[in-house]
Scaffold this motif. Structure first.
Motif, short mmCIF file in Angstrom:
data_model
loop_
_atom_site.label_atom_id
_atom_site.label_comp_id
_atom_site.label_asym_id
_atom_site.label_seq_id
_atom_site.Cartn_x
_atom_site.Cartn_y
_atom_site.Cartn_z
N THR A 211 61.72 117.65 78.43
CA THR A 211 61.56 118.52 77.26
C THR A 211 62.42 118.03 76.10
OG1 THR A 211 61.09 120.41 78.70
CG2 THR A 211 61.71 120.89 76.43
N GLY A 212 63.66 117.65 76.40
CA GLY A 212 64.52 117.10 75.35
C GLY A 212 63.97 115.82 74.76
N LEU A 213 63.45 114.94 75.62
CA LEU A 213 62.85 113.70 75.12
C LEU A 213 61.59 114.00 74.32
CD1 LEU A 213 63.29 111.42 78.27
CD2 LEU A 213 64.67 111.44 76.18
N GLY A 214 60.85 115.04 74.71
CA GLY A 214 59.67 115.42 73.94
C GLY A 214 60.03 115.87 72.54
N LEU A 215 61.14 116.57 72.40
CA LEU A 215 61.60 116.96 71.07
C LEU A 215 62.02 115.75 70.25
CD1 LEU A 215 63.62 120.17 72.01
CD2 LEU A 215 61.58 120.08 70.59
N PHE A 216 62.64 114.76 70.88
CA PHE A 216 62.94 113.52 70.16
C PHE A 216 61.67 112.87 69.64
CE2 PHE A 216 67.04 112.71 72.78
CZ PHE A 216 67.73 113.58 71.94
N THR A 217 60.63 112.88 70.47
CA THR A 217 59.36 112.27 70.07
C THR A 217 58.76 113.00 68.88
OG1 THR A 217 58.97 111.66 72.38
CG2 THR A 217 57.09 111.56 70.90
N VAL A 218 58.79 114.33 68.92
CA VAL A 218 58.27 115.12 67.80
C VAL A 218 59.03 114.79 66.52
CG1 VAL A 218 58.04 117.46 66.88
CG2 VAL A 218 57.41 116.99 69.24
N ALA A 219 60.33 114.56 66.64
CA ALA A 219 61.15 114.29 65.46
C ALA A 219 60.89 112.90 64.88
CB ALA A 219 62.63 114.44 65.80
N LEU A 220 60.69 111.91 65.74
CA LEU A 220 60.69 110.52 65.29
C LEU A 220 59.31 109.90 65.14
CD1 LEU A 220 63.66 109.23 67.49
CD2 LEU A 220 63.72 109.92 65.08
N VAL A 221 58.26 110.55 65.63
CA VAL A 221 56.94 109.95 65.58
C VAL A 221 56.50 109.79 64.12
CG1 VAL A 221 55.72 112.16 65.76
CG2 VAL A 221 54.60 110.06 66.50
N GLU A 293 69.47 121.14 54.42
CA GLU A 293 70.45 120.13 54.03
C GLU A 293 69.83 118.74 53.92
OE1 GLU A 293 73.73 120.49 53.19
OE2 GLU A 293 73.26 122.63 53.17
N THR A 294 68.85 118.45 54.77
CA THR A 294 68.29 117.09 54.83
C THR A 294 66.93 116.95 54.16
OG1 THR A 294 67.28 117.51 56.99
CG2 THR A 294 69.54 116.67 56.97
N GLY A 295 66.23 118.05 53.95
CA GLY A 295 64.94 118.00 53.29
C GLY A 295 63.75 117.92 54.23
N ASP A 296 63.97 117.72 55.52
CA ASP A 296 62.87 117.77 56.48
C ASP A 296 63.43 118.21 57.84
OD1 ASP A 296 64.01 115.55 57.80
OD2 ASP A 296 62.81 114.15 56.62
N PHE A 297 62.54 118.28 58.85
CA PHE A 297 62.93 118.80 60.16
C PHE A 297 63.31 117.71 61.16
CE2 PHE A 297 60.49 122.46 58.59
CZ PHE A 297 61.33 123.50 58.95
N THR A 298 63.44 116.47 60.70
CA THR A 298 63.77 115.39 61.64
C THR A 298 65.11 115.64 62.31
OG1 THR A 298 62.47 113.80 60.37
CG2 THR A 298 64.12 112.93 61.88
N ALA A 299 66.14 115.90 61.52
CA ALA A 299 67.46 116.17 62.09
C ALA A 299 67.46 117.43 62.94
CB ALA A 299 68.50 116.28 60.97
N SER A 300 66.66 118.41 62.55
CA SER A 300 66.58 119.66 63.31
C SER A 300 66.07 119.40 64.72
CB SER A 300 65.67 120.66 62.59
OG SER A 300 66.15 120.96 61.30
N PHE A 301 64.96 118.66 64.83
CA PHE A 301 64.39 118.41 66.15
C PHE A 301 65.26 117.45 66.97
CE2 PHE A 301 60.70 120.36 64.26
CZ PHE A 301 60.09 121.00 65.34
N LEU A 302 65.94 116.53 66.31
CA LEU A 302 66.87 115.66 67.03
C LEU A 302 68.03 116.48 67.60
CD1 LEU A 302 67.05 112.53 64.70
CD2 LEU A 302 65.94 112.69 66.94
N MET A 303 68.53 117.42 66.82
CA MET A 303 69.60 118.29 67.30
C MET A 303 69.13 119.12 68.48
SD MET A 303 70.49 121.80 67.14
CE MET A 303 69.55 122.37 65.73
N CYS A 304 67.93 119.68 68.37
CA CYS A 304 67.41 120.53 69.45
C CYS A 304 67.16 119.71 70.72
CB CYS A 304 66.12 121.20 69.00
SG CYS A 304 66.36 122.34 67.62
N GLY A 305 66.62 118.51 70.56
CA GLY A 305 66.42 117.65 71.72
C GLY A 305 67.73 117.30 72.39
#
Length: 363
Positions: A211-221, A293-305
């Motif tokens: 699940t954590g790796l899946g969140l990384f994928t959502v963030a970085l794809v 703070e960053t302008g998109d959800f990439t950092a958010s999903f990386l943090m959650c993952g």
């Protein structure tokens, strides 16, 4: 039954709200308390009803969460468009009142693992003594950390898709794909866990990490989308997240009878839901802050993952989560209605799969 009545009253009270405080009291306090009183006993009772197919039964019960994620949003929008927000709340109050007869159908069972007398004192009644057991303490800590990241996609997956350039319908499709696969994975995961091929704590670690790796994928794809189409990579990533998150969900509650015994499973379910709520309160606001703070959800999903992955590492402290060195002798099989980790932590971990349970090892 009481939870259904309180939840219904919370929605009805909120329908007549004249300021924001009334909504806080109606939806937050009344309806929230009612849902807690309804959900924890219902899920704990399901665990008491089944032994050999316990995790599958829990997964089937939790499939309603995935189905509601798919159907409730458009249904609520239809109610809002047709009856307004007050009328929609009144109708939701009438619908949730059906929890009362559903609760009446859940009959209590007297099982061999039940305590001989009712707990005395507030601490015993709340089950706080369970935290004195190392296994449950490790499980509770891991679940709280996982929950801080687990619930963020329920809130921010659609906005993340919109930020990537997908149109409204494509963003809704991303959420729908994750919800459908989440619901289906709960059933498959429950069936797999009941086979006893792999100890439940080990499955819990694996699917939490996925699940954590899946969140990384959502963030970085990388996503190339538009109002008309595109976003296939994000659809695939959301699908992978839905599969892993759905597989994790029934294991959280399916492993409880093995940790605390069947007599404490309802109290343990309530405590776990409380810890999950704390994590759920932390994750989405932090995700929103990072987006601002960053302008998109990439950092958010990386943090959650990262949080989910860290929680899966905490689960490694559970008995049976890691393979050991040498085969341990098989003890006499305990009754399926008794806890299987705390009474016998030094020997084989038994899944409720009967003779197919996996022989664990110890050093």
């Amino acid at each position: 039954m009481i939870g259904g009545i309180i939840t219904s009253l919370g929605f009805i009270f909120s329908a007549f709200a004249s300021n924001l405080l009334h909504l806080y009291l109606g939806l937050g306090v009344l309806a929230g308390s009612g849902w807690a009183l309804a959900f924890a006993p219902a899920l704990g009772t399901v665990s008491r009803y089944f032994s050999r197919r316990r995790v599958l039964a829990v997964g089937l019960a939790l499939t309603g969460n995935g189905a509601s994620s798919l159907f409730l949003a458009p249904a609520l929008q239809l109610l809002l468009d047709t009856f307004g927000w007050r009328g929609a709340l009144l109708l939701l109050g009438a619908i949730t009142l059906h929890l009362t007869p559903c609760g009446a159908l859940l009959r209590p069972l007297d099982l061999p693992g039940d305590p001989p007398a009712l707990p005395r004192g507030p601490l015993a009644a709340l089950g706080l003594g369970l935290f004195t057991h190392r296994s449950f303490l490790v499980f509770a800590l891991g679940t709280a950390v996982v929950s801080a990241g687990y619930f963020v996609p329920y809130v921010h997956l659609a906005p993340h898709a919109l930020d990537k350039g997908l149109g409204g319908y494509r963003a809704a499709l991303v959420v729908a794909v994750a919800a459908v696969l989440d619901a289906g994975a709960r059933l498959v995961s429950g069936w797999l866990a009941d086979q006893g091929w792999v100890p439940l704590p080990r499955l819990l670690v694996v699917f939490a990490a996925l699940t954590g790796l899946g969140l990384f994928t959502v963030a970085l794809v990388p996503v190339v989308g538009s109002e008309e189409g595109g976003g296939e990579a994000l659809l695939a990533a959301a699908g992978l997240y839905g599969l892993s998150a759905g597989s994790y969900s029934p294991l959280v509650f399916g492993v409880l009878p093995a940790l605390v015994g069947i007599g404490g499973v309802v109290q343990a379910t309530g405590l776990v839901l409380m810890l999950m709520s704390f994590g759920g309160l932390l994750g989405p606001p932090l995700s929103g802050f990072l987006r601002d703070e960053t302008g998109d959800f990439t950092a958010s999903f990386l943090m959650c993952g990262s949080l989910v992955l860290f929680g899966s590492f905490i689960y490694l402290g559970l008995p049976g989560a890691l393979p050991s060195c040498t085969p341990a002798p098989r003890p006499a099989t305990p009754p399926p209605e008794r806890g299987e980790l705390l009474p016998l932590p030094q020997v084989a971990l038994l899944s409720p799969g009967g003779p197919h349970s996996t022989l664990d090892t110890t050093c």
